[in-house]
Write a protein that holds these residues in place. Structure first.
Motif, PDB file in Angstrom:
ATOM      1  N   MET A  60      44.014  50.601  42.765  1.00 12.49           N
ATOM      2  CA  MET A  60      44.044  50.379  41.453  1.00 12.49           C
ATOM      3  C   MET A  60      45.226  49.830  40.807  1.00 12.49           C
ATOM      4  N   PRO A  61      45.356  49.329  39.711  1.00  9.96           N
ATOM      5  CA  PRO A  61      46.611  48.644  38.893  1.00  9.96           C
ATOM      6  C   PRO A  61      47.702  49.631  39.239  1.00  9.96           C
ATOM      7  N   VAL A  62      49.041  49.038  39.283  1.00  8.09           N
ATOM      8  CA  VAL A  62      50.332  49.801  39.412  1.00  8.09           C
ATOM      9  C   VAL A  62      50.431  50.867  38.031  1.00  8.09           C
ATOM     10  N   TYR A  63      50.591  51.741  37.954  1.00  4.00           N
ATOM     11  CA  TYR A  63      50.927  52.565  36.992  1.00  4.00           C
ATOM     12  C   TYR A  63      52.301  53.080  36.833  1.00  4.00           C
ATOM     13  N   ARG A  64      52.827  53.063  35.501  1.00  2.00           N
ATOM     14  CA  ARG A  64      54.304  53.685  35.334  1.00  2.00           C
ATOM     15  C   ARG A  64      54.219  54.762  34.558  1.00  2.00           C
ATOM     16  N   ILE A  65      54.808  55.968  35.075  1.00  2.00           N
ATOM     17  CA  ILE A  65      54.890  57.170  34.334  1.00  2.00           C
ATOM     18  C   ILE A  65      56.043  57.492  33.510  1.00  2.00           C
ATOM     19  N   VAL A  66      55.770  57.566  32.407  1.00  2.00           N
ATOM     20  CA  VAL A  66      56.713  57.786  31.284  1.00  2.00           C
ATOM     21  C   VAL A  66      56.426  59.099  30.380  1.00  2.00           C
ATOM     22  N   GLY A  67      57.456  59.222  29.396  1.00  2.17           N
ATOM     23  CA  GLY A  67      57.313  60.314  28.205  1.00  2.17           C
ATOM     24  C   GLY A  67      56.096  60.075  27.431  1.00  2.17           C
ATOM     25  N   GLU A  70      56.452  56.905  24.954  1.00  3.87           N
ATOM     26  CA  GLU A  70      56.466  55.634  25.423  1.00  3.87           C
ATOM     27  C   GLU A  70      55.246  55.163  25.999  1.00  3.87           C
ATOM     28  N   SER A  71      54.097  55.863  26.164  1.00  5.92           N
ATOM     29  CA  SER A  71      52.914  55.455  26.759  1.00  5.92           C
ATOM     30  C   SER A  71      52.259  54.587  25.992  1.00  5.92           C
ATOM     31  N   ASP A  72      51.473  53.682  27.016  1.00  9.14           N
ATOM     32  CA  ASP A  72      50.481  52.541  26.485  1.00  9.14           C
ATOM     33  C   ASP A  72      49.656  52.462  27.541  1.00  9.14           C
ATOM     34  N   PRO A  73      48.533  53.204  27.517  1.00 13.81           N
ATOM     35  CA  PRO A  73      47.554  53.397  28.566  1.00 13.81           C
ATOM     36  C   PRO A  73      46.869  51.799  28.733  1.00 13.81           C
ATOM     37  N   MET A  74      46.807  51.176  27.848  1.00  9.15           N
ATOM     38  CA  MET A  74      46.005  49.930  28.041  1.00  9.15           C
ATOM     39  C   MET A  74      47.099  48.962  28.848  1.00  9.15           C
ATOM     40  N   GLY A  76      48.887  50.077  31.347  1.00  9.88           N
ATOM     41  CA  GLY A  76      49.339  50.867  32.607  1.00  9.88           C
ATOM     42  C   GLY A  76      50.499  51.706  32.604  1.00  9.88           C
ATOM     43  N   ILE A  77      51.105  52.038  31.373  1.00 10.18           N
ATOM     44  CA  ILE A  77      52.142  52.722  31.228  1.00 10.18           C
ATOM     45  C   ILE A  77      51.460  54.247  30.547  1.00 10.18           C
ATOM     46  N   ILE A  78      51.543  55.324  31.508  1.00  9.10           N
ATOM     47  CA  ILE A  78      50.931  56.554  31.630  1.00  9.10           C
ATOM     48  C   ILE A  78      52.040  57.807  31.136  1.00  9.10           C
ATOM     49  N   SER A  79      51.470  58.441  30.125  1.00 10.26           N
ATOM     50  CA  SER A  79      52.373  59.698  29.952  1.00 10.26           C
ATOM     51  C   SER A  79      52.145  60.812  30.921  1.00 10.26           C
ATOM     52  N   GLU A  80      53.239  61.500  31.055  1.00  8.81           N
ATOM     53  CA  GLU A  80      53.416  62.471  32.102  1.00  8.81           C
ATOM     54  C   GLU A  80      52.635  63.726  31.432  1.00  8.81           C
ATOM     55  N   GLU A  81      51.940  63.750  30.320  1.00 13.63           N
ATOM     56  CA  GLU A  81      51.270  64.665  29.740  1.00 13.63           C
ATOM     57  C   GLU A  81      49.931  64.462  29.507  1.00 13.63           C
TER      58      GLU A  81
END
Length: 115
Positions: A60-67, A70-74, A76-81
């Protein structure tokens, strides 16, 4: 002035702006800065970039885990929640995680963790 629709609209817009300012002030009062220098490098934590594969082995694409702010799912920036973020937090390379989705459980394997 009470019959002026432009005035009413401006007052409504001002109310929205005051509401947004109050929301941002609330966020800033409770901000927590995460020091990544002491975080383990072999475990998924906030700030990590994670590469996962689905059950068929497709990467899958690389995902970044953030608070959550800061999330932006479109992108690949995913919230820890989020369900996906919650499933990944604490996982190590090679671990299998299960994400509860509306369509059912989805299984992923953590392939790579980067800082």
């Amino acid at each position: 002035l009470s019959e002026n629709s432009e005035y009413d609209e401006a007052k409504n817009e001002q109310g929205k702006l005051y509401s947004r300012i109050a929301e941002l002030e609330e966020i800033l009062q409770h901000v927590v800065i995460v020091d990544e220098s002491n975080a383990p490098t072999n475990v998924v934590t906030i700030g990590c970039k994670v590469t996962v594969a689905d059950k068929n082995g497709n990467t899958m694409p690389v995902y970044r885990i953030v608070g959550s702010q800061e999330s932006d799912p479109m992108n690949g920036i995913i919230s820890e929640e989020s369900p996906f973020g919650r499933a990944l937090i604490g996982a190590k390379e090679g671990d299998t995680v299960t994400v509860e989705a509306p369509s059912g459980a989805i299984v992923y394997t953590v392939q790579k963790i980067e800082r």
